[in-house]
Design an enzyme around this catalytic site. Structure first.
Site, PDB file in Angstrom:
ATOM      1  N   CYS A 261       1.573  -2.894  15.869  1.00 15.00           N
ATOM      2  CA  CYS A 261       1.557  -2.620  14.423  1.00 15.00           C
ATOM      3  C   CYS A 261       0.890  -3.762  13.677  1.00 15.00           C
ATOM      4  CB  CYS A 261       2.980  -2.440  13.918  1.00 15.00           C
ATOM      5  SG  CYS A 261       3.102  -2.369  12.122  1.00 15.00           S
TER       6      CYS A 261
ATOM      7  N   GLY B 140       6.662  -2.543   6.191  1.00 11.33           N
ATOM      8  CA  GLY B 140       8.017  -3.071   6.109  1.00 11.33           C
ATOM      9  C   GLY B 140       9.076  -2.257   6.821  1.00 11.33           C
ATOM     10  N   GLU B 141      10.223  -2.880   6.986  1.00 12.61           N
ATOM     11  CA  GLU B 141      11.368  -2.237   7.645  1.00 12.61           C
ATOM     12  C   GLU B 141      12.386  -1.867   6.553  1.00 12.61           C
ATOM     13  OE1 GLU B 141      12.519  -0.955  10.624  1.00 12.61           O
ATOM     14  OE2 GLU B 141      14.183  -0.561   9.281  1.00 12.61           O
TER      15      GLU B 141
ATOM     16  N   CYS C 172       6.419  -7.863   7.056  1.00 11.43           N
ATOM     17  CA  CYS C 172       7.585  -7.414   7.823  1.00 11.43           C
ATOM     18  C   CYS C 172       8.104  -8.598   8.625  1.00 11.43           C
ATOM     19  CB  CYS C 172       7.173  -6.270   8.764  1.00 11.43           C
ATOM     20  SG  CYS C 172       8.563  -5.471   9.584  1.00 11.43           S
TER      21      CYS C 172
ATOM     22  N   ASN D  73      -3.273   4.077  16.258  1.00 12.41           N
ATOM     23  CA  ASN D  73      -4.379   3.798  15.350  1.00 12.41           C
ATOM     24  C   ASN D  73      -4.786   2.333  15.541  1.00 12.41           C
ATOM     25  OD1 ASN D  73      -6.174   4.097  13.277  1.00 12.41           O
ATOM     26  ND2 ASN D  73      -4.688   4.995  11.874  1.00 12.41           N
TER      27      ASN D  73
ATOM     28  N   CYS E  14       3.470   8.247   1.601  1.00  8.61           N
ATOM     29  CA  CYS E  14       3.998   7.243   2.531  1.00  8.61           C
ATOM     30  C   CYS E  14       4.146   5.945   1.741  1.00  8.61           C
ATOM     31  CB  CYS E  14       2.996   7.103   3.672  1.00  8.61           C
ATOM     32  SG  CYS E  14       3.410   5.805   4.824  1.00  8.61           S
TER      33      CYS E  14
ATOM     34  N   SER F 244      12.072   5.774   7.984  1.00 16.11           N
ATOM     35  CA  SER F 244      11.752   5.425   9.368  1.00 16.11           C
ATOM     36  C   SER F 244      12.226   4.006   9.660  1.00 16.11           C
ATOM     37  CB  SER F 244      10.238   5.516   9.568  1.00 16.11           C
ATOM     38  OG  SER F 244       9.879   5.059  10.859  1.00 16.11           O
TER      39      SER F 244
ATOM     40  N   CYS G 120      -0.536   2.248   8.972  1.00 16.84           N
ATOM     41  CA  CYS G 120       0.418   1.228   8.584  1.00 16.84           C
ATOM     42  C   CYS G 120      -0.209  -0.172   8.448  1.00 16.84           C
ATOM     43  CB  CYS G 120       1.471   1.240   9.689  1.00 16.84           C
ATOM     44  SG  CYS G 120       2.851   0.178   9.482  1.00 16.84           S
TER      45      CYS G 120
ATOM     46  N   GLU H 296       0.806  -1.205   0.000  1.00 16.61           N
ATOM     47  CA  GLU H 296       0.000   0.000   0.000  1.00 16.61           C
ATOM     48  C   GLU H 296       0.846   1.264   0.000  1.00 16.61           C
ATOM     49  OE1 GLU H 296      -1.017   0.350   4.663  1.00 16.61           O
ATOM     50  OE2 GLU H 296      -1.992  -1.219   3.518  1.00 16.61           O
TER      51      GLU H 296
ATOM     52  N   SER I 280      11.697   4.794  15.407  1.00 16.94           N
ATOM     53  CA  SER I 280      10.502   4.421  16.168  1.00 16.94           C
ATOM     54  C   SER I 280      10.921   4.044  17.575  1.00 16.94           C
ATOM     55  CB  SER I 280       9.826   3.225  15.481  1.00 16.94           C
ATOM     56  OG  SER I 280       9.377   3.621  14.204  1.00 16.94           O
ATOM     57  N   LEU I 281      10.854   4.992  18.477  1.00 15.21           N
ATOM     58  CA  LEU I 281      11.346   4.740  19.838  1.00 15.21           C
ATOM     59  C   LEU I 281      10.249   4.113  20.705  1.00 15.21           C
ATOM     60  CD1 LEU I 281      13.844   5.056  21.624  1.00 15.21           C
ATOM     61  CD2 LEU I 281      13.006   7.316  22.276  1.00 15.21           C
ATOM     62  N   HIS I 282       9.160   4.827  20.887  1.00 11.00           N
ATOM     63  CA  HIS I 282       7.932   4.311  21.521  1.00 11.00           C
ATOM     64  C   HIS I 282       8.015   3.951  23.001  1.00 11.00           C
ATOM     65  CE1 HIS I 282       6.529   4.411  17.496  1.00 11.00           C
ATOM     66  NE2 HIS I 282       6.982   3.248  17.116  1.00 11.00           N
TER      67      HIS I 282
ATOM     68  N   CYS J 249       6.367  -5.807  15.899  1.00 12.04           N
ATOM     69  CA  CYS J 249       6.010  -4.811  16.897  1.00 12.04           C
ATOM     70  C   CYS J 249       4.545  -5.062  17.250  1.00 12.04           C
ATOM     71  CB  CYS J 249       6.205  -3.416  16.323  1.00 12.04           C
ATOM     72  SG  CYS J 249       7.898  -3.183  15.737  1.00 12.04           S
TER      73      CYS J 249
HETATM   74  N1  SAH Z   1       9.265  -0.319   9.947  1.00 11.99           N
HETATM   75  C1  SAH Z   1       9.513   1.062  10.075  1.00 11.99           C
HETATM   76  C2  SAH Z   1       8.655   1.917   9.172  1.00 11.99           C
HETATM   77  C3  SAH Z   1       7.213   1.541   9.009  1.00 11.99           C
HETATM   78  S1  SAH Z   1       6.129   1.872  10.347  1.00 11.99           S
HETATM   79  C4  SAH Z   1       9.376   1.480  11.514  1.00 11.99           C
HETATM   80  O1  SAH Z   1       8.912   0.677  12.320  1.00 11.99           O
HETATM   81  O2  SAH Z   1       9.763   2.595  11.836  1.00 11.99           O
HETATM   82  C5  SAH Z   1       6.019   3.650  10.392  1.00 11.99           C
HETATM   83  C6  SAH Z   1       5.624   4.209  11.760  1.00 11.99           C
HETATM   84  O3  SAH Z   1       4.254   3.867  12.065  1.00 11.99           O
HETATM   85  C7  SAH Z   1       6.469   3.637  12.889  1.00 11.99           C
HETATM   86  O4  SAH Z   1       6.847   4.623  13.799  1.00 11.99           O
HETATM   87  C8  SAH Z   1       5.500   2.660  13.519  1.00 11.99           C
HETATM   88  O5  SAH Z   1       5.891   2.383  14.825  1.00 11.99           O
HETATM   89  C9  SAH Z   1       4.188   3.392  13.396  1.00 11.99           C
HETATM   90  N2  SAH Z   1       2.994   2.542  13.564  1.00 11.99           N
HETATM   91  C10 SAH Z   1       2.822   1.258  13.209  1.00 11.99           C
HETATM   92  N3  SAH Z   1       1.572   0.829  13.526  1.00 11.99           N
HETATM   93  C11 SAH Z   1       0.932   1.872  14.089  1.00 11.99           C
HETATM   94  C12 SAH Z   1      -0.381   2.059  14.624  1.00 11.99           C
HETATM   95  N4  SAH Z   1      -1.273   1.084  14.614  1.00 11.99           N
HETATM   96  N5  SAH Z   1      -0.699   3.285  15.116  1.00 11.99           N
HETATM   97  C13 SAH Z   1       0.210   4.286  15.101  1.00 11.99           C
HETATM   98  N6  SAH Z   1       1.453   4.175  14.611  1.00 11.99           N
HETATM   99  C14 SAH Z   1       1.831   2.982  14.111  1.00 11.99           C
HETATM  100 FE1  SF4 Z   2       7.609  -3.796  10.944  1.00 15.89          FE
HETATM  101 FE2  SF4 Z   2       7.740  -1.130  11.472  1.00 15.89          FE
HETATM  102 FE3  SF4 Z   2       5.453  -2.511  11.837  1.00 15.89          FE
HETATM  103 FE4  SF4 Z   2       7.515  -2.893  13.476  1.00 15.89          FE
HETATM  104  S1  SF4 Z   2       6.340  -0.964  13.211  1.00 15.89           S
HETATM  105  S2  SF4 Z   2       6.238  -4.512  12.564  1.00 15.89           S
HETATM  106  S3  SF4 Z   2       9.222  -2.707  12.061  1.00 15.89           S
HETATM  107  S4  SF4 Z   2       6.465  -2.177   9.892  1.00 15.89           S
END
Ligand code: SAH
Ligand code: SF4
Length: 385
Positions: free
Chosen positions: A125, A184-185, A118, A315, A111, A216, A358, A98, A238-240, A122
């Site tokens: 996600c 994806g990463e 992936c 989200n 985006c 990212s 995502c 997408e 992506s620290l979180h 996480c």
């Molecule tokens: N894999 C990479 C890039 C793709 S995700 C990464 O993890 O950084 C892009 C961003 O969206 C990341 O910061 C991820 O943590 C965040 N993300 C993923 N799922 C989400 C969700 N359900 N709600 C909010 N942010 C989300």
């Molecule tokens: Fe993969 Fe990024 Fe989603 Fe983590 S947040 S599962 S690295 S796409």
């Protein structure tokens, strides 16, 4: 069956010249041909060789016999009430990914996805629940930008759609910024991501500024320096979470590359400065990582780093184990971060009505397909009756 044609989209100039030579075109004119083709593909948005009217007809039909400029198939296009657009693209059986377009008054951000699925999982996600199908090629990454520009009328002579916002203003492009924040990463597919960035930023083609491209990562530290050196793009991390115990749960890759190592790598990121800050993404999860103490811990962790903090309201997706923080909690968190001197824009949720987060479109479509299949089976039963 004839061999599938090679796509010229996403090849760098050297690879395109090599492809022409391998297909039997004269070596001595290959460089010039690449320049001409490049201009047609990336400046004019040519979708087939027939429109390249300044090239000899024979050459065009020879090109057509070997190569293609076809875009991925658009499986679905959804337009949100806020103008956000989401495409599900397909380049082969099971290869669906997408791309989301987010228009604002003065810029338009695309985006893009770097993988189908992936390898990481996480826990907040949705893409993390899908297994990796494969890396996207540089062609498939660049094609996401071409599809968006096709659809948004962003090539010369194109017509902007009327069913959604497209940024306006002198010289404003519909697609002005790119973020690798789709599925994806990107740092697990750096060869293709780097090749694609090379094509996207080429001054004779799409000419996107490196400062308007953000990659990212969930924290693949061994690849971060290479990204900075080779691509020179902006970095988002992506620290979180502010402690390893929680980050191990949210971003399991943390067990391999814990927070201290991640931040050390960020401190050494090539080109990071106050003018080119690293963005730290922080998803707001109710009761998990959203307390004032964690906001203060975040500020302490990032001390001395040229950083921006991006608070992302979570989200939710069907079956997700978390909830989004309350607005009050987000505000309190953001105020602490702001008072510490960081601009902390809370990323406005966009395209919620079309599930533009995502990894979420693909699964919806899969469901739709299942439903469609059921309906088909039902109608067969009816027909047999
Ligand atoms: N894999 C990479 C890039 C793709 S995700 C990464 O993890 O950084 C892009 C961003 O969206 C990341 O910061 C991820 O943590 C965040 N993300 C993923 N799922 C989400 C969700 N359900 N709600 C909010 N942010 C989300
Ligand atoms: Fe993969 Fe990024 Fe989603 Fe983590 S947040 S599962 S690295 S796409």
């Amino acid at each position: 069956m004839p061999a599938p044609k090679t796509s010229l989209i996403g090849l760098d100039a050297g690879a395109m010249a090599a492809a022409l030579i391998a297909a039997g075109f004269a070596e001595k004119s290959a460089k010039m041909r690449v320049r001409q083709l490049w201009n047609w593909i990336y400046v004019h948005g040519a979708r087939d060789f027939a429109v390249m009217t300044n090239l000899a007809k024979d050459f065009r039909s020879e090109m057509d016999a070997h190569f293609t400029l076809d875009r991925p198939e658009i499986v679905t296009e959804q337009v949100s009430s806020d103008g956000t657009r989401k495409w599900l693209l397909r380049t082969g059986p099971g290869i669906e990914f997408e791309t989301v377009y987010i228009p604002e008054a003065e810029r338009g951000t695309l985006c893009v996805s770097s993988q189908v699925g992936c390898t990481l999982n996480c826990t907040f996600c949705h893409t993390g629940t899908q297994r990796l199908v494969r890396n996207l090629t540089s062609s498939e990454i660049v094609a996401q930008v071409l599809v968006a520009r096709d659809r948004l009328g962003d090539f010369p002579g194109g017509i902007a759609p009327t069913d959604g916002l497209v940024p306006s203003g002198e010289g404003t492009r519909a697609v002005s910024n790119i973020v690798f924040m789709g599925m994806g990463e990107p740092l697990y597919n750096l060869d293709n991501v780097s090749a694609a960035i090379g094509v996207l930023t080429d001054g004779d083609g799409l000419s996107l500024s490196k400062r308007r491209i953000t990659v990212s990562t969930s924290g693949v530290t061994p690849e971060m320096a290479r990204l900075g050196e080779e691509c020179g793009t902006m970095l988002a991390v992506s620290l979180h979470a502010t402690n390893n115990a929680l980050r191990d749960k949210l971003v399991p890759l943390n067990k391999k590359y814990p927070i201290e190592e991640l931040l050390k790598t960020c401190r050494n990121y090539p080109g990071a400065s106050n003018a080119r800050r690293i963005t730290f993404e922080y998803v707001m999860l109710k009761g998990m990582n959203d307390s004032p103490a964690e906001a203060r811990a975040l500020v302490r962790l990032l001390q001395g780093l040229p950083a921006k903090i991006n608070l992302i309201p979570f989200n939710p997706w069907p079956g997700s184990p978390y909830e989004c923080s309350d607005w009050d909690a987000i505000e309190r968190f953001s105020e602490i971060v702001f008072n510490a001197g960081y601009a902390s824009p809370v990323r406005t949720p966009r395209g919620r009505d079309i599930q533009a987060a995502c990894g979420q479109l693909k699964s919806e479509t899969e469901k739709l397909r299942a439903r469609a299949r059921l309906m088909l089976e039902e109608s067969l039963v009816v027909a047999l009756d």
